[in-house]
Motif scaffolding. Structure first.
Motif, PDB file in Angstrom:
ATOM      1  N   ILE A 210       0.949  -1.199   0.155  1.00  0.00           N
ATOM      2  CA  ILE A 210       0.258  -0.010   0.179  1.00  0.00           C
ATOM      3  C   ILE A 210       0.940   1.154   0.002  1.00  0.00           C
ATOM      4  N   ALA A 211       0.452   2.139  -0.963  1.00  0.00           N
ATOM      5  CA  ALA A 211       1.670   3.281  -1.047  1.00  0.00           C
ATOM      6  C   ALA A 211       0.755   4.698  -0.773  1.00  0.00           C
ATOM      7  N   THR A 228       0.944   2.913  11.485  1.00  0.00           N
ATOM      8  CA  THR A 228       2.122   1.993  11.827  1.00  0.00           C
ATOM      9  C   THR A 228       2.580   2.217  13.233  1.00  0.00           C
ATOM     10  N   GLY A 229       2.216   3.073  14.026  1.00  0.00           N
ATOM     11  CA  GLY A 229       2.794   3.507  15.234  1.00  0.00           C
ATOM     12  C   GLY A 229       4.233   3.745  15.411  1.00  0.00           C
ATOM     13  N   SER A 230       4.607   4.316  13.996  1.00  0.00           N
ATOM     14  CA  SER A 230       6.208   4.732  13.701  1.00  0.00           C
ATOM     15  C   SER A 230       6.376   6.089  14.161  1.00  0.00           C
ATOM     16  N   ASP A 231       7.544   6.785  14.106  1.00  0.00           N
ATOM     17  CA  ASP A 231       7.715   7.882  14.284  1.00  0.00           C
ATOM     18  C   ASP A 231       8.530   8.654  13.251  1.00  0.00           C
ATOM     19  N   THR A 245       9.971   5.106   2.885  1.00  0.00           N
ATOM     20  CA  THR A 245       9.964   4.521   4.480  1.00  0.00           C
ATOM     21  C   THR A 245       8.822   3.259   4.213  1.00  0.00           C
ATOM     22  N   LEU A 246       9.251   1.955   4.506  1.00  0.00           N
ATOM     23  CA  LEU A 246       8.327   0.866   4.480  1.00  0.00           C
ATOM     24  C   LEU A 246       8.025   0.375   6.026  1.00  0.00           C
ATOM     25  N   THR A 262       5.746   7.968   0.650  1.00  0.00           N
ATOM     26  CA  THR A 262       6.431   8.365  -0.465  1.00  0.00           C
ATOM     27  C   THR A 262       6.666  10.005  -0.313  1.00  0.00           C
ATOM     28  N   VAL A 263       7.544  10.434  -1.400  1.00  0.00           N
ATOM     29  CA  VAL A 263       7.559  11.924  -1.471  1.00  0.00           C
ATOM     30  C   VAL A 263       6.339  12.593  -1.817  1.00  0.00           C
TER      31      VAL A 263
END
Length: 431
Positions: A210-211, A228-231, A245-246, A262-263
C-alpha cells in the motif's frame, strides 16, 4: 556563515531576506495569492526569510527577463528598499533570463525548479536520495553554465544555491557534468536492481503493498505514523519526507501488508526530479493499493488532487490501480464544513474523511483499505491433510478463513482469497 548575496561567489546563506514573485500568465487553476503562499512555504522549508510577495500580471513573457521592464524596475526598487538578498520566481527561468534579472536586480535570483532542487538536496538522507537529487540538479544545471557551481565537492546538504562551510568552487564544463551524470545513472541502476529484487521477494511472499501518495504537506507521514505506530518525521513543512519508508501493518482480515510513505508531489514538479526519483517511485507504480492523502482544509485541494493524478500518470501508474482518497485534516474545518464533508463522502465510493492528527476516521479507513485489497477475492473450498500445519498456516496468511471442518480424515477450509493465490496453493499441493 555570512548572510547576504556575494557577487563573487554567487551564493547566499540560509536566512537570506527574499521576495517571492509570481508572474501570472493566466490560465492557472490557482489564484495568485495561493501560488505566492505555496512558493513562500517552499522558501521557508529551506530557511529563507520571505519579506515580500509580489504578483505581476503578464500579457506575454519577455524573452530577456520574463517580466516587463517596468515590473523589473518595481522589483528592483523593492529589493533596494527592503535590502533583499534573493528573489524567488514561481516560474521557470531560462539561463539568460536568470542572468539578466540578477544584473538588473543586483541580487541572487532562482526559479521554482532551482528552489525545489535545493530543498531536495538538503532533505535527502539516504545515499540513494542523495544520488537522485544530485542527478536531477546536474541535469538542470547542464544548460546553465553561466556561472560557477559547487555541488560536486560538498560537505553539507544542498546542491549549489545556498552557501555553506567547507565548499570548494569548481569551474564546471559540460564534459565533467556528463561524466558525473553517467556515474550517477550507473549507481542508480544498481539501486533499481536491488529494489526489484526486494519487490520480487515480497511478491513471492506475497504481501500486499500500500503506497501513500499526495501533495506535499497533505499529512502522509502523520497518517503513516498513525497506521503503523512509527515516528517518521512529520512536520508542517513542504517536502518533510523525501526518502521512502516501509513498515509492516495488519488490517482487518489481512495479517500482514507493507505500507510505504513516499515523497510528496507538487504542482509543476521539475521533470528532472520525476526522472531521477523513478527508482523510488517504483514503489508507487507496483503498489496494490494507493491511498491518495488530500488536505481538504487547503483552499486549493481540488487543484492539488489534479496535480497528483497528473504526476501518477507521468510515472506510469495504471488507471486501474485501486485507489482510496483519504480526505485528511478534517480537524481543521469548522463544524458546518465537517458535516458537509461527511455527507459528501457518504455518497462517494472510495473516499474517507479522516484526521491523521486526532485519529478520527482511521479505523474506518483501515476497514476500507482491507476491503479494497480483497475486492477481487473469491470464495474457495480447499482440502488439506489434517497434519499439514504448514498448509493451514499458509491459508491463514494469504486469505481470510471463513469456515473450517474435518470430514473423512481430511480438513476442509472455506477461504476467501485472490484467484492467483488459489492457483499458487494448488501448485503447492501438487509438489
Amino acid at each position: 556563515m555570512s548572510t547576504g548575496f556575494d557577487r563573487e561567489q554567487g551564493e547566499f546563506a540560509r536566512g537570506a531576506r527574499a521576495a517571492v514573485v509570481y508572474p501570472d500568465l493566466g490560465g492557472s487553476s490557482r489564484d495568485a495569492d495561493a501560488r505566492l503562499e505555496e512558493t513562500a512555504g517552499l522558501a521557508l522549508a529551506i530557511g529563507i526569510q520571505v519579506e515580500d510577495r509580489l504578483a505581476f500580471r503578464l500579457r506575454q513573457p519577455k524573452p530577456g527577463t520574463l517580466i516587463g521592464s517596468g515590473q523589473v524596475e518595481t522589483l528592483a526598487e523593492a529589493v533596494r528598499d527592503q535590502e533583499l538578498q534573493l528573489v524567488v520566481f514561481d516560474a521557470s527561468l531560462s539561463a539568460v533570463q536568470q542572468r539578466n534579472l540578477e544584473g538588473a536586480l543586483g541580487c541572487k535570483v532562482i526559479d521554482r525548479t532551482g528552489l525545489i532542487l535545493e530543498i531536495f538536496g538538503e532533505r535527502a538522507r539516504t545515499a540513494e536520495g542523495r544520488l537522485q537529487v544530485e542527478l536531477a540538479h546536474l541535469d538542470y544545471q547542464a544548460g546553465r553554465l553561466v556561472r560557477s557551481w559547487t555541488h560536486l565537492e560538498r560537505q553539507r546538504g544542498g546542491f549549489g544555491f545556498l552557501g555553506g562551510p567547507g565548499e570548494t568552487q569548481i569551474e564546471a564544463d559540460r564534459r565533467l557534468i556528463r561524466d558525473r551524470m553517467a556515474r550517477l545513472r550507473k549507481d542508480l541502476e544498481q539501486v533499481s536492481r536491488t529494489r526489484s529484487l526486494h519487490r520480487e521477494r515480497r511478491q513471492r511472499a506475497p504481501w500486499p503493498v500500500i503506497a501513500l501518495v499526495g501533495y506535499t504537506n497533505a499529512g502522509k507521514s502523520t497518517l503513516f505514523n498513525r497506521l503503523t505506530g512509527s515516528d517518521v518525521m512529520a512536520e508542517n513543512l513542504l517536502f518533510a519526507t523525501l526518502d521512502p519508508t516501509l513498515r509492516q501493518i495488519a488490517l482487518p482480515g489481512i495479517d500482514k501488508a507493507i505500507l510505504s510513505d513516499t515523497v510528496g508531489f507538487v504542482s509543476e514538479l521539475p521533470t528532472q526530479l520525476v526522472a531521477a526519483f523513478k527508482a523510488t517511485l517504483e514503489e508507487v507504480i507496483t503498489a496494490d493499493l494507493l491511498i491518495h492523502v488530500r488536505d481538504v482544509s487547503h483552499p486549493d485541494s481540488e487543484a492539488q488532487r489534479d496535480d497528483v493524478e497528473a504526476v501518477l500518470a507521468d510515472i506510469g501508474v495504471a488507471e486501474t490501480t485501486p485507489r482510496i482518497e483519504a480526505w485528511n485534516k478534517i480537524d481543521l474545518l469548522d463544524e458546518e464544513r465537517r458535516a458537509a464533508l461527511s455527507a459528501e463522502t457518504a455518497q462517494r465510493d472510495g473516499v474517507m474523511a479522516v484526521s491523521a492528527a486526532t485519529g478520527q476516521g482511521i479505523e474506518a479507513l483501515r476497514t476500507m483499505m482491507a476491503q479494497r485489497l480483497t475486492a477481487g477475492h473469491r470464495r474457495f473450498v480447499v482440502r488439506l491433510d489434517p497434519s499439514d500445519g504448514a498448509g493451514a498456516a499458509w491459508l491463514h496468511q494469504h486469505g481470510e478463513v471463513l469456515d473450517h471442518w474435518v470430514e473423512d480424515d481430511a480438513a476442509f477450509y472455506e477461504i476467501r482469497m485472490a484467484a492467483q493465490d488459489h492457483d499458487r496453493f494448488l501448485a503447492r499441493q501438487d509438489r
